[in-house]
Design a protein around this motif. Structure first.
Motif, PDB file in Angstrom:
ATOM      1  N   GLY A  29      27.397 -94.223  39.795  1.00  0.00           N
ATOM      2  CA  GLY A  29      29.070 -93.740  39.645  1.00  0.00           C
ATOM      3  C   GLY A  29      30.110 -94.458  38.972  1.00  0.00           C
ATOM      4  N   ASN A  30      29.893 -94.986  38.053  1.00  0.00           N
ATOM      5  CA  ASN A  30      30.652 -96.003  36.769  1.00  0.00           C
ATOM      6  C   ASN A  30      31.538 -97.004  37.200  1.00  0.00           C
ATOM      7  OD1 ASN A  30      29.675 -94.129  34.449  1.00  0.00           O
ATOM      8  ND2 ASN A  30      30.362 -92.494  35.281  1.00  0.00           N
ATOM      9  N   GLY A  31      30.503 -97.529  38.301  1.00  0.00           N
ATOM     10  CA  GLY A  31      31.710 -98.661  39.165  1.00  0.00           C
ATOM     11  C   GLY A  31      32.542 -98.423  39.819  1.00  0.00           C
ATOM     12  N   ARG A  32      32.862 -97.039  40.233  1.00  0.00           N
ATOM     13  CA  ARG A  32      34.112 -96.524  40.805  1.00  0.00           C
ATOM     14  C   ARG A  32      33.311 -95.879  42.592  1.00  0.00           C
ATOM     15  NH1 ARG A  32      36.100 -93.486  36.074  1.00  0.00           N
ATOM     16  NH2 ARG A  32      36.198 -94.778  35.064  1.00  0.00           N
ATOM     17  N   ASP A  62      27.124-101.492  45.188  1.00  0.00           N
ATOM     18  CA  ASP A  62      26.036-101.679  45.606  1.00  0.00           C
ATOM     19  C   ASP A  62      25.607-101.720  43.644  1.00  0.00           C
ATOM     20  OD1 ASP A  62      24.769 -99.544  45.795  1.00  0.00           O
ATOM     21  OD2 ASP A  62      24.675 -99.829  47.665  1.00  0.00           O
ATOM     22  N   ALA A  63      24.214-102.023  43.553  1.00  0.00           N
ATOM     23  CA  ALA A  63      23.873-102.566  42.068  1.00  0.00           C
ATOM     24  C   ALA A  63      23.592-100.429  41.389  1.00  0.00           C
ATOM     25  CB  ALA A  63      22.494-102.626  41.476  1.00  0.00           C
ATOM     26  N   ASP A  64      22.689 -99.742  42.592  1.00  0.00           N
ATOM     27  CA  ASP A  64      22.538 -98.704  42.732  1.00  0.00           C
ATOM     28  C   ASP A  64      24.142 -97.490  42.464  1.00  0.00           C
ATOM     29  OD1 ASP A  64      19.453 -98.628  42.619  1.00  0.00           O
ATOM     30  OD2 ASP A  64      20.056 -98.273  44.559  1.00  0.00           O
ATOM     31  N   CYS A  65      25.167 -97.427  43.407  1.00  0.00           N
ATOM     32  CA  CYS A  65      26.498 -97.374  42.952  1.00  0.00           C
ATOM     33  C   CYS A  65      26.903 -97.197  41.639  1.00  0.00           C
ATOM     34  CB  CYS A  65      27.350 -97.708  44.428  1.00  0.00           C
ATOM     35  SG  CYS A  65      28.752 -96.500  44.605  1.00  0.00           S
ATOM     36  N   THR A  66      26.892 -98.774  41.514  1.00  0.00           N
ATOM     37  CA  THR A  66      27.632 -99.109  40.666  1.00  0.00           C
ATOM     38  C   THR A  66      26.665 -98.053  39.136  1.00  0.00           C
ATOM     39  OG1 THR A  66      28.174-101.383  41.321  1.00  0.00           O
ATOM     40  CG2 THR A  66      27.861-100.671  38.988  1.00  0.00           C
ATOM     41  N   ALA A  67      26.008 -98.344  38.920  1.00  0.00           N
ATOM     42  CA  ALA A  67      24.897 -97.653  37.822  1.00  0.00           C
ATOM     43  C   ALA A  67      25.304 -95.804  37.765  1.00  0.00           C
ATOM     44  CB  ALA A  67      23.671 -97.461  38.007  1.00  0.00           C
TER      45      ALA A  67
END
Length: 242
Positions: free
Chosen positions: A176-179, A169-174
């Protein structure tokens, strides 16, 4: 792993073998930072000891590894293969010259996982070092959609296998650098998957260690082609306790 690069090769950086944001490698197994794309030269291959995975082109033939806590032996065919160096405590990666954004990893699992797959700084916790505990962690992670693990046999040992896709999701991508950060590796730091990847993951049980086999790729890759070569490699494997 990739045409020449490591899991995380230059622009690709396959998750499984890249350094994490928090440690300086991460691997994903090979996580570490993969060396820059190796040049396909016989000279590079010649510097390696026979049978040992190194950074660079790999000749067809028999190989072995004892870096994951188990002895892994396998054969590579005449395809153009490249390696990410076999690292004590972590494992190694394999790449196909005609696959730019995909890799094969053989790595260790010691039971230490990240508590938050979006934030490697949130800490870790210790699980049982077993295929069942590993699969329970992997298939329950936010952003990972996985099939129900099935029992298989690899290298003469019992194992569990799942296929998965990654959609963070968008929060995780932001944050965690998309990881999606999964478990720790002693040298490279962590093993993670990148957003949009797909993978087949096999957790193999031995009396001395749980060994994780991964084939992963981004959407641009011919998945069937990569999976075929992964399957061919593991069909030649023998895995035994140290």
């Amino acid at each position: 792993m990739r045409a020449a690069a490591l899991l995380l090769l230059g622009s690709l950086m396959l998750a499984a073998c890249q350094p994490s944001a928090s440690t300086s490698p991460s691997p994903s197994v090979a996580a570490s930072e993969a060396p820059s794309e190796p040049a396909p030269s016989e000279t590079a291959a010649a510097v390696c000891d026979p049978g040992v995975i190194c950074n660079g082109p790999l000749r067809a033939g028999d190989y072995f590894s004892a870096t994951t806590g188990a002895r892994v032996e396998f054969t590579l065919d005449e395809h153009d293969w490249f390696g990410q160096e076999d690292t004590p405590g972590d494992g190694f990666s394999l790449f196909l010259a005609d696959v730019d954004e995909g890799a094969i990893s053989v790595v260790s699992f010691n039971g230490e996982i990240f508590t938050n797959s979006c934030d490697p700084e949130a800490g870790t916790l210790q699980l049982e070092d077993s295929p069942a505990a590993f699969m329970s962690m992997l298939t329950s992670r936010s952003g990972i959609t996985a099939t129900t693990p099935v029992e298989v046999e690899v290298g003469g040992q019992p194992a569990l296998q799942t296929d998965l896709t990654v959609a963070l999701d968008a929060d995780c991508t932001a944050t965690g650098n998309g990881r999606a950060y999964l478990w720790t590796l002693p040298v490279h730091g962590d093993f993670h998957f990148d957003d949009t990847e797909q993978a087949r993951v096999i957790a193999v049980h031995t009396d001395s260690a749980t060994v994780i086999l991964v084939v992963e790729a981004f959407p641009s890759v011919d998945w069937d082609h990569l999976l075929e070569h992964f399957t061919e490699v593991i069909e030649t494997m023998t895995i035994s306790p140290l």
